[in-house]
Scaffold this active site. Structure first.
Site, PDB file in Angstrom:
ATOM      1  N   ASP A  25       0.825  -1.208   0.000  1.00 45.15           N
ATOM      2  CA  ASP A  25       0.000   0.000   0.000  1.00 45.15           C
ATOM      3  C   ASP A  25       0.863   1.263   0.000  1.00 45.15           C
ATOM      4  O   ASP A  25       1.961   1.270   0.552  1.00 45.15           O
ATOM      5  CB  ASP A  25      -0.916  -0.021   1.230  1.00 45.15           C
ATOM      6  CG  ASP A  25      -2.067   0.960   1.087  1.00 45.15           C
ATOM      7  OD1 ASP A  25      -2.433   1.301  -0.053  1.00 45.15           O
ATOM      8  OD2 ASP A  25      -2.598   1.395   2.125  1.00 45.15           O
ATOM      9  N   GLY A  28      -0.142   5.483  -4.405  1.00 44.60           N
ATOM     10  CA  GLY A  28      -0.774   6.747  -4.796  1.00 44.60           C
ATOM     11  C   GLY A  28      -0.167   7.917  -4.033  1.00 44.60           C
ATOM     12  O   GLY A  28       0.181   8.956  -4.623  1.00 44.60           O
ATOM     13  N   TRP A  30       2.707   8.050  -2.575  1.00 50.18           N
ATOM     14  CA  TRP A  30       4.123   8.205  -2.974  1.00 50.18           C
ATOM     15  C   TRP A  30       4.210   9.111  -4.202  1.00 50.18           C
ATOM     16  O   TRP A  30       5.051  10.018  -4.257  1.00 50.18           O
ATOM     17  CB  TRP A  30       4.715   6.827  -3.268  1.00 50.18           C
ATOM     18  CG  TRP A  30       6.170   6.821  -3.563  1.00 50.18           C
ATOM     19  CD1 TRP A  30       7.189   6.667  -2.673  1.00 50.18           C
ATOM     20  CD2 TRP A  30       6.791   6.976  -4.858  1.00 50.18           C
ATOM     21  NE1 TRP A  30       8.402   6.711  -3.319  1.00 50.18           N
ATOM     22  CE2 TRP A  30       8.192   6.901  -4.657  1.00 50.18           C
ATOM     23  CE3 TRP A  30       6.305   7.167  -6.153  1.00 50.18           C
ATOM     24  CZ2 TRP A  30       9.107   7.008  -5.706  1.00 50.18           C
ATOM     25  CZ3 TRP A  30       7.209   7.288  -7.194  1.00 50.18           C
ATOM     26  CH2 TRP A  30       8.602   7.203  -6.963  1.00 50.18           C
ATOM     27  N   HIS A  42       1.914   3.568  -9.166  1.00 50.31           N
ATOM     28  CA  HIS A  42       1.703   2.134  -9.429  1.00 50.31           C
ATOM     29  C   HIS A  42       2.836   1.563 -10.278  1.00 50.31           C
ATOM     30  O   HIS A  42       3.250   0.422 -10.094  1.00 50.31           O
ATOM     31  CB  HIS A  42       0.351   1.906 -10.113  1.00 50.31           C
ATOM     32  CG  HIS A  42      -0.813   2.248  -9.231  1.00 50.31           C
ATOM     33  ND1 HIS A  42      -0.945   1.743  -7.951  1.00 50.31           N
ATOM     34  CD2 HIS A  42      -1.886   3.060  -9.416  1.00 50.31           C
ATOM     35  CE1 HIS A  42      -2.052   2.228  -7.403  1.00 50.31           C
ATOM     36  NE2 HIS A  42      -2.638   3.036  -8.265  1.00 50.31           N
ATOM     37  N   ASN A  73     -11.052  -2.567  -5.167  1.00 53.18           N
ATOM     38  CA  ASN A  73     -10.291  -1.558  -5.916  1.00 53.18           C
ATOM     39  C   ASN A  73     -10.958  -1.150  -7.240  1.00 53.18           C
ATOM     40  O   ASN A  73     -10.584  -0.137  -7.844  1.00 53.18           O
ATOM     41  CB  ASN A  73      -8.851  -2.018  -6.169  1.00 53.18           C
ATOM     42  CG  ASN A  73      -7.969  -1.970  -4.935  1.00 53.18           C
ATOM     43  OD1 ASN A  73      -7.042  -2.774  -4.774  1.00 53.18           O
ATOM     44  ND2 ASN A  73      -8.217  -1.024  -4.038  1.00 53.18           N
ATOM     45  N   ARG A 192      -4.726  -1.835   9.071  1.00 55.78           N
ATOM     46  CA  ARG A 192      -5.883  -2.697   8.817  1.00 55.78           C
ATOM     47  C   ARG A 192      -5.526  -3.759   7.798  1.00 55.78           C
ATOM     48  O   ARG A 192      -4.484  -3.697   7.147  1.00 55.78           O
ATOM     49  CB  ARG A 192      -7.102  -1.874   8.381  1.00 55.78           C
ATOM     50  CG  ARG A 192      -6.879  -1.029   7.147  1.00 55.78           C
ATOM     51  CD  ARG A 192      -8.166  -0.312   6.703  1.00 55.78           C
ATOM     52  NE  ARG A 192      -7.872   0.688   5.677  1.00 55.78           N
ATOM     53  CZ  ARG A 192      -7.737   1.992   5.905  1.00 55.78           C
ATOM     54  NH1 ARG A 192      -7.876   2.475   7.122  1.00 55.78           N
ATOM     55  NH2 ARG A 192      -7.453   2.822   4.914  1.00 55.78           N
TER      56      ARG A 192
HETATM   57  C1  IPE Z   1      -5.313  -2.674  -0.001  1.00 58.04           C
HETATM   58  O1  IPE Z   1      -5.040  -1.328  -0.171  1.00 58.04           O
HETATM   59  C2  IPE Z   1      -5.316  -3.355  -1.339  1.00 58.04           C
HETATM   60  C3  IPE Z   1      -4.027  -3.488  -2.002  1.00 58.04           C
HETATM   61  C4  IPE Z   1      -2.874  -3.116  -1.517  1.00 58.04           C
HETATM   62  C5  IPE Z   1      -4.064  -4.106  -3.303  1.00 58.04           C
HETATM   63  P1  IPE Z   1      -6.207  -0.252  -0.296  1.00 58.04           P
HETATM   64  O2  IPE Z   1      -5.554   1.068  -0.476  1.00 58.04           O
HETATM   65  O3  IPE Z   1      -7.175  -0.662  -1.349  1.00 58.04           O
HETATM   66  O4  IPE Z   1      -6.934  -0.382   1.114  1.00 58.04           O
HETATM   67  P2  IPE Z   1      -7.819   0.660   1.915  1.00 58.04           P
HETATM   68  O5  IPE Z   1      -8.863   1.179   0.951  1.00 58.04           O
HETATM   69  O6  IPE Z   1      -6.927   1.744   2.382  1.00 58.04           O
HETATM   70  O7  IPE Z   1      -8.385  -0.137   3.042  1.00 58.04           O
HETATM   71  C1  IPE Z   2      -1.754   0.201  -3.255  1.00 61.30           C
HETATM   72  O1  IPE Z   2      -1.494   1.560  -3.309  1.00 61.30           O
HETATM   73  C2  IPE Z   2      -1.953  -0.402  -4.613  1.00 61.30           C
HETATM   74  C3  IPE Z   2      -3.343  -0.750  -4.937  1.00 61.30           C
HETATM   75  C4  IPE Z   2      -4.357  -0.675  -4.112  1.00 61.30           C
HETATM   76  C5  IPE Z   2      -3.600  -1.190  -6.294  1.00 61.30           C
HETATM   77  P1  IPE Z   2      -2.668   2.617  -3.277  1.00 61.30           P
HETATM   78  O2  IPE Z   2      -3.084   2.895  -4.676  1.00 61.30           O
HETATM   79  O3  IPE Z   2      -3.780   2.194  -2.396  1.00 61.30           O
HETATM   80  O4  IPE Z   2      -1.929   3.875  -2.698  1.00 61.30           O
HETATM   81  P2  IPE Z   2      -2.480   4.866  -1.599  1.00 61.30           P
HETATM   82  O5  IPE Z   2      -2.850   4.036  -0.405  1.00 61.30           O
HETATM   83  O6  IPE Z   2      -3.673   5.559  -2.185  1.00 61.30           O
HETATM   84  O7  IPE Z   2      -1.342   5.797  -1.338  1.00 61.30           O
HETATM   85 MG    MG Z   3      -4.136   2.429  -0.419  1.00 60.69          MG
END
Ligand code: IPE
Ligand code: IPE
Ligand code: MG
Length: 238
Positions: A25, A28, A30, A42, A73, A192
């Site tokens: 996680d 985005g 970053w 990504h 997602n 979480r």
């Molecule tokens: C969990 O991250 C899913 C993945 C890393 C693929 P999310 O960014 O989707 O989780 P939430 O929404 O913060 O719980």
């Molecule tokens: C995890 O990074 C990758 C996926 C869920 C695909 P995020 O895209 O959730 O990144 P943040 O949490 O918004 O920074």
């Molecule tokens: Mg995330």
């Protein structure tokens, strides 16, 4: 087991720590910190995923499971979802060409039926590569722990099972071949599980770090290992 890239000082694993899982996680955030679109995060996150998986394999993990895309997602903007699917498509093409650089087999876990037929075909092919390798990389894609359990219960119902045991459920999960993770690591600062490996997490050690996934390094893996061996697992005993 290949130990090619392992430098002196790398922690030594034993039979207590065979399987590590990552909630990758923070891609985005970053990118946002750098004034870049989330998609860029990504892209960099996916390069880092390859690096970390190679490292985990080199140091001897029998199984590595990564959360790449959850069933939730799909709620993201269309352009972000297609950027992630594009990255996946490129990764599959790269594996077709360069799979020998990896010393693990590949398993995609989740409900793959909603992916395009072209992606499903590539995944099926990639799952045949390196099939003689004992180490496995599980990539969770359109994965949700609840969905996985529903899938397991439906499989058991289709078998006509009524006296269902814990073993029955474990053997019908997507991860049945490699068992439960010993440690689940989440990067990005949130504390979480986000629907990841709900059944399998029963006694996993949990490790949360503020480090955003693209910055997570092999040295951070070493730190996870150090922490793992500093914990006393009791499994309900004394
Ligand atoms: C969990 O991250 C899913 C993945 C890393 C693929 P999310 O960014 O989707 O989780 P939430 O929404 O913060 O719980
Ligand atoms: C995890 O990074 C990758 C996926 C869920 C695909 P995020 O895209 O959730 O990144 P943040 O949490 O918004 O920074
Ligand atoms: Mg995330």
């Amino acid at each position: 087991m290949p130990q090619s890239n392992v430098t002196p000082g790398t922690p030594v694993l034993d039979e207590n720590f065979k399987h590590i899982a990552f909630i990758m996680d923070g891609n985005g955030r970053w990118a946002k910190k750098r004034g870049m679109p989330r998609e860029y995060g990504h892209k960099v996150g996916s390069s880092n995923f390859k690096k970390i998986c190679l490292y985990c394999c080199d140091i001897g993990f029998q199984a590595v499971t990564v959360y790449a895309f959850s069933t939730e997602n799909w709620k993201r903007p269309k352009h972000e979802v297609s950027a992630i699917m594009n990255i996946l498509d490129n990764y599959l093409d790269e594996l077709k060409r360069d799979y020998k650089k990896y010393h693990n087999r590949f398993r995609f876990i989740g409900d793959l039926s909603v992916l395009t037929p072209a992606l499903q075909e590539k995944i099926a092919y990639v799952e045949t590569l390196n099939s003689d390798q004992p180490q496995v990389l599980n990539i969770a894609l359109n994965y949700g722990g609840r969905g996985e359990l529903v899938h397991a219960f439906r499989t058991l119902a289709a078998e006509g099972k009524t006296d269902i045991t814990e073993d029955d459920i474990s053997r019908t999960l997507y991860t049945s071949a490699c068992g439960d993770p010993d440690m689940i690591v989440r990067t990005g600062g949130d504390i979480r599980i986000s629907n990841f490996l709900l059944w399998q997490a029963a006694y996993a050690e949990l490790y949360f770090t503020d480090t955003l996934w693209p910055d997570f390094s092999p040295a951070d893996v070493d730190e996870c290992i150090r922490v793992f061996y500093s914990r006393r697992r009791r499994f309900g005993g004394l």
